[in-house]
Motif scaffolding. Structure first.
Motif, short mmCIF file in Angstrom:
data_model
loop_
_atom_site.label_atom_id
_atom_site.label_comp_id
_atom_site.label_asym_id
_atom_site.label_seq_id
_atom_site.Cartn_x
_atom_site.Cartn_y
_atom_site.Cartn_z
N PHE A 8 -4.60 -6.33 -54.31
CA PHE A 8 -4.20 -5.47 -53.19
C PHE A 8 -5.33 -5.23 -52.19
N GLY A 9 -6.57 -5.38 -52.64
CA GLY A 9 -7.69 -5.14 -51.75
C GLY A 9 -8.22 -6.38 -51.08
N VAL A 10 -8.47 -7.43 -51.89
CA VAL A 10 -9.09 -8.65 -51.35
C VAL A 10 -8.04 -9.58 -50.76
N MET A 11 -7.01 -9.90 -51.53
CA MET A 11 -6.04 -10.90 -51.08
C MET A 11 -5.08 -10.34 -50.02
N LEU A 12 -4.47 -9.19 -50.29
CA LEU A 12 -3.47 -8.64 -49.38
C LEU A 12 -4.06 -7.70 -48.34
N GLY A 13 -5.21 -7.10 -48.63
CA GLY A 13 -5.84 -6.19 -47.68
C GLY A 13 -5.07 -4.90 -47.46
N TRP A 14 -4.31 -4.47 -48.45
CA TRP A 14 -3.50 -3.26 -48.30
C TRP A 14 -4.28 -1.99 -48.59
N ALA A 15 -5.40 -2.08 -49.28
CA ALA A 15 -6.13 -0.89 -49.71
C ALA A 15 -7.63 -1.10 -49.52
N PRO A 16 -8.38 -0.03 -49.36
CA PRO A 16 -9.85 -0.13 -49.25
C PRO A 16 -10.45 -0.70 -50.53
N HIS A 26 -8.13 5.72 -50.22
CA HIS A 26 -9.12 5.19 -51.16
C HIS A 26 -8.80 5.56 -52.60
N LEU A 27 -7.96 6.58 -52.79
CA LEU A 27 -7.63 7.04 -54.14
C LEU A 27 -6.50 6.25 -54.78
N VAL A 28 -5.71 5.56 -53.98
CA VAL A 28 -4.49 4.93 -54.48
C VAL A 28 -4.78 3.93 -55.60
N LEU A 29 -5.62 2.94 -55.35
CA LEU A 29 -5.86 1.89 -56.35
C LEU A 29 -6.54 2.42 -57.62
N PRO A 30 -7.61 3.22 -57.53
CA PRO A 30 -8.20 3.74 -58.77
C PRO A 30 -7.21 4.56 -59.59
N ALA A 31 -6.45 5.44 -58.92
CA ALA A 31 -5.49 6.26 -59.65
C ALA A 31 -4.37 5.42 -60.23
#
Length: 325
Positions: free
Chosen positions: A159-167, A191-196
């Motif tokens: 979600f971060g590197v390939m799709l660029g949807w999240a920081p 910034h909290l979405v992926l870790p959580a």
């Protein structure tokens, strides 16, 4: 009241044991922190400088029975010394800067996992054998078998590197100043979405399965049959009679799960470079910052013990049988 006093005494004893272990571990290791730091950094210091460092770390070679009372006094007054890696910042100030981010990440993850997991467990047990009951438990338990950090790295890459949807990193964008401004709050939430999400996905299966099994046993109780015989609505029976009593084991599990959530958050913070206690703990270990490591370990232990004490107090309110124990 006796139950509450016994639990408070138990947690005070556990906290004293954790303080004592925190005091003994650096002193039971070969050598001392100053010697290991100097051997790693290959710096030459004068004997007076070495003695000053040992005095600052509280390992000046004196008998432990003389150092221990002073260590207890400093800990109980909130004096954990000075951070070596961030000299001359006090350890308490470093922890105060990082702890709110860990509480935010762990708290949000725990609340979402507990609420959503228990709700799914209640629905699965009430409609036993249905689609939700057949698919969700094995799927979520399978996802929960993955380590926190592995799932975090996968989510970061997808979600971060390939799709660029999240920081990709940190708790907020570079250049923003922490404030209660809606722009900053929205950036923190992004910034909290992926870790959580990585923590919730790993832990939600256990909550659902535990609630499902407890709810199935509760549904066989006589008061459920009596409620059905009285003609009460299924939703009222499910929530007011079944779920309310099945929630008691989950309340107990919340206190125990806080330690696992914090442990998972530590690794997740490292993956996302999230500026919490876990990320700071890694930096302290790499920098051989013993005062900061001791302060962080003791802070985590105290937080888990305090959370379990609060859960016990809530349990006394929810279950009247405990009050007469």
């Amino acid at each position: 009241m006796r139950f509450i006093l016994r639990r408070i005494g138990f947690y005070l004893l556990a906290f004293w044991v954790s303080i004592t272990l925190n005091f003994l571990l650096p002193r039971l290791m070969p050598g001392d922190p100053v010697t290991r730091m100097l051997s790693r950094s290959q710096q030459r210091l004068e004997p007076q400088q070495i003695e000053a460092l040992q005095q600052m770390l509280g390992v000046n070679g004196g008998p432990w029975w003389q150092e221990y009372p002073d260590y207890l006094r400093r800990v109980l007054t909130g004096d954990f010394g000075v951070s070596i890696s961030r000299f001359p910042t006090p350890v308490t100030e470093v922890i105060a800067q990082q702890l709110p981010w860990t509480l935010l990440l762990g708290g949000v993850s725990l609340v979402i996992a507990v609420v959503l997991g228990n709700l799914l467990g209640i629905l699965a047990a009430w409609r036993r054998g249905g689609l939700l009951d057949s698919v969700a438990p094995p799927l979520l338990v399978f996802i929960g078998s993955f380590p926190y950090f592995w799932l975090a790295m996968g989510a970061l890459y997808l979600f971060g590197v390939m799709l660029g949807w999240a920081p990709l990193r940190h708790a907020f964008s570079v250049g923003l100043t922490p404030s209660w401004d809606p722009t900053f709050i929205g950036d923190v939430a992004a910034h909290l979405v992926l870790p959580a999400l990585s923590i919730v996905l790993v832990s939600i299966g256990g909550w659902m399965l535990g609630m499902r099994n407890t709810m199935i046993a509760t549904n066989a109780e006589d008061y459920i049959l009596m409620a059905e015989a009285k003609g009460l609505s299924p939703s009222r029976i499910m929530l007011r009679y079944g779920a309310r009593n099945a929630l008691l084991p989950s309340v107990t599990s919340i206190g125990m799960s806080i330690g696992f959530i914090v442990g998972g958050a530590l690794l997740t913070e490292v993956v996302f470079a999230y500026p919490g206690v876990g990320y700071q703990l890694l930096a302290a270990v790499q920098g051989l910052d013993y005062p900061l490591m001791q302060g962080l370990f003791l802070t985590i232990t105290a937080a888990v013990l305090l959370a379990n004490l609060l859960v016990d107090l809530v349990y006394v309110r929810l279950d009247p049988r405990v009050r007469v124990a």
